[in-house]
Design a protein around this motif. Structure first.
Motif, PDB file in Angstrom:
ATOM      1  N   TYR A 181       0.955  -0.969  -0.072  1.00 11.10           N
ATOM      2  CA  TYR A 181      -0.296   0.071  -0.025  1.00 11.10           C
ATOM      3  C   TYR A 181       0.796   1.257  -0.075  1.00 11.10           C
ATOM      4  N   SER A 212       0.591  -6.025   3.963  1.00  9.34           N
ATOM      5  CA  SER A 212       0.450  -7.028   4.497  1.00  9.34           C
ATOM      6  C   SER A 212      -0.757  -8.297   3.832  1.00  9.34           C
ATOM      7  N   ARG A 266       9.474  11.965   4.317  1.00  6.30           N
ATOM      8  CA  ARG A 266       8.890  13.359   4.341  1.00  6.30           C
ATOM      9  C   ARG A 266       9.134  13.953   3.248  1.00  6.30           C
ATOM     10  N   TYR A 294      -3.993   1.164  16.565  1.00  7.28           N
ATOM     11  CA  TYR A 294      -2.018   1.343  16.282  1.00  7.28           C
ATOM     12  C   TYR A 294      -1.865   2.016  16.687  1.00  7.28           C
ATOM     13  N   ILE A 324      -5.630   6.100   2.239  1.00  8.74           N
ATOM     14  CA  ILE A 324      -4.717   5.320   1.453  1.00  8.74           C
ATOM     15  C   ILE A 324      -5.298   5.807  -0.230  1.00  8.74           C
ATOM     16  N   GLU A 383      -7.161   4.719  -5.144  1.00  4.52           N
ATOM     17  CA  GLU A 383      -8.196   6.414  -4.902  1.00  4.52           C
ATOM     18  C   GLU A 383      -8.327   7.472  -5.668  1.00  4.52           C
ATOM     19  N   TYR A 407       0.179   4.867   1.263  1.00  4.36           N
ATOM     20  CA  TYR A 407      -0.806   6.547   2.249  1.00  4.36           C
ATOM     21  C   TYR A 407       0.031   8.126   2.163  1.00  4.36           C
ATOM     22  N   PHE A 413       3.683   7.284   3.487  1.00  2.46           N
ATOM     23  CA  PHE A 413       4.256   5.460   3.918  1.00  2.46           C
ATOM     24  C   PHE A 413       3.600   4.494   3.332  1.00  2.46           C
ATOM     25  N   PHE A 452       3.861  -1.184   8.748  1.00  2.00           N
ATOM     26  CA  PHE A 452       4.095   0.326   8.336  1.00  2.00           C
ATOM     27  C   PHE A 452       5.454   0.966   7.722  1.00  2.00           C
ATOM     28  N   GLY A 453       6.390   1.172   7.093  1.00  6.21           N
ATOM     29  CA  GLY A 453       7.494   1.860   7.283  1.00  6.21           C
ATOM     30  C   GLY A 453       7.157   3.193   7.608  1.00  6.21           C
ATOM     31  N   ASP A 454       8.726   4.038   7.829  1.00  6.04           N
ATOM     32  CA  ASP A 454       9.082   4.797   8.546  1.00  6.04           C
ATOM     33  C   ASP A 454       8.382   5.905   7.544  1.00  6.04           C
ATOM     34  N   GLN A 495      -1.723  -4.257   9.006  1.00  4.93           N
ATOM     35  CA  GLN A 495      -0.621  -4.145   7.968  1.00  4.93           C
ATOM     36  C   GLN A 495       0.754  -3.814   8.729  1.00  4.93           C
ATOM     37  N   LYS A 533      -2.559  14.961  10.788  1.00  2.00           N
ATOM     38  CA  LYS A 533      -1.979  13.649  10.622  1.00  2.00           C
ATOM     39  C   LYS A 533      -2.824  13.031  10.012  1.00  2.00           C
ATOM     40  N   PHE A 534      -3.729  13.714   9.481  1.00  2.00           N
ATOM     41  CA  PHE A 534      -4.691  12.553   8.503  1.00  2.00           C
ATOM     42  C   PHE A 534      -4.023  11.293   7.987  1.00  2.00           C
ATOM     43  N   LEU A 535      -4.574  10.049   8.258  1.00  2.00           N
ATOM     44  CA  LEU A 535      -4.221   9.241   7.347  1.00  2.00           C
ATOM     45  C   LEU A 535      -4.866   9.071   6.373  1.00  2.00           C
ATOM     46  N   ARG A 579       8.540   7.968  12.814  1.00  2.00           N
ATOM     47  CA  ARG A 579       8.153   7.222  12.960  1.00  2.00           C
ATOM     48  C   ARG A 579       5.837   6.311  12.083  1.00  2.00           C
ATOM     49  N   GLY A 580       6.590   5.043  11.352  1.00  2.00           N
ATOM     50  CA  GLY A 580       5.598   4.977  11.141  1.00  2.00           C
ATOM     51  C   GLY A 580       4.686   4.382  12.240  1.00  2.00           C
ATOM     52  N   GLN A 586       0.224  10.926   4.760  1.00  2.00           N
ATOM     53  CA  GLN A 586      -0.044  11.335   5.702  1.00  2.00           C
ATOM     54  C   GLN A 586       0.120  12.912   5.828  1.00  2.00           C
TER      55      GLN A 586
END
Lengths: 114, 117
Positions: A33, A94, A110, B36, A45, A58, A35, A90, A105-107, A103, A41-43, B42-43, A37
């Motif tokens: 996936y 999964s 930015r 989560y 897809i 999407e 994503y 991000f 996630f990577g870090d 799921q 901070k709204f996440l 971080r993720g 953000q």
């Protein structure tokens, strides 16, 4: 042993440029996936691939083009970057396109557009 | 479509006290619910999930969540908060599958948990 790794971690570039973000997972998952953000901070897809096939797309500008060369990799190319593209992107993975598995996630990458 | 709501932007708790982070959902059918946590830069990290069975689900770092079908809630709890629990917490629900059989996870807006020493 990073499970989901993204590169680069930071990306600062000017409006109008084209850039790519890469993602790799070593968990053996079949679904990946992207994503976005935002600053609040709204996440949300953007895309999902299952066994290299696009399964979720999407409402994203067509300047964004994902590509999955194999199950373990999902890249995101962005053309003609705009100020509004500034965000943290991000990657996640999964097992299963519709399952109860969580799921991973990577870090994040930015992205800052000057 | 499924949806999930986190009514509190911020929750402040003293260390050692119990904490609750609220989540309500709207689904058709039986929900797959998740919590989560996201630490700075971080993720998201998976804490716990509810699929079926016992309404009290235990997860990582001493967290648990209670599924309440009548109130359509899935609140996150911990009996004794630690300063290191300070982070951003997301509730999520698995959406119904689309025409192609795939489904996405819908995240709540997040709750910032702050634990004071």
């Amino acid at each position: 042993d990073t499970a989901v790794s993204q590169t680069p971690k930071y990306l600062v570039t000017q409006m109008g440029n084209d850039k790519s973000i890469k993602c790799e997972q070593n968990l053996g998952h079949d679904t990946m996936y992207w994503y976005k953000q935002d600053s609040k901070k709204f996440l949300k897809i953007m895309f999902s691939y299952n066994n290299k096939e696009l399964i979720i797309n999407e409402t994203v500008p067509n300047r964004f083009s994902p590509k999955s060369p194999d199950k373990a990799h999902l890249n995101l190319h962005i053309n003609s970057l705009e100020l509004g593209d500034s965000a943290v992107y991000f990657c996640a993975s999964s097992q299963g396109a519709h399952s109860n598995q969580p799921q991973h996630f990577g870090d994040g990458t930015r992205l800052s557009i000057l | 479509a499924q949806s999930v709501a986190q009514p509190e932007d911020q929750v402040n708790v003293a260390e050692g006290n119990p904490l609750t982070v609220k989540c309500t959902y709207s689904v058709s059918g039986n929900p797959y619910l998740f919590w989560y946590v996201q630490y700075p830069n971080r993720g998201l990290q998976f804490l716990l999930k509810y699929i079926t069975g016992d309404n009290l689900v235990k997860g990582s770092y001493g967290f648990e969540a209670e599924f309440n079908k009548s109130q359509t809630s899935f609140h996150l709890k911990k009996p004794s908060a630690l300063v290191s629990d300070s982070a951003l917490y997301f509730c999520a629900v698995r959406d119904l599958p689309g025409a192609g059989g795939a489904s996405k996870i819908i995240f709540g807006s997040g709750t910032r948990l702050s634990i004071r020493p």
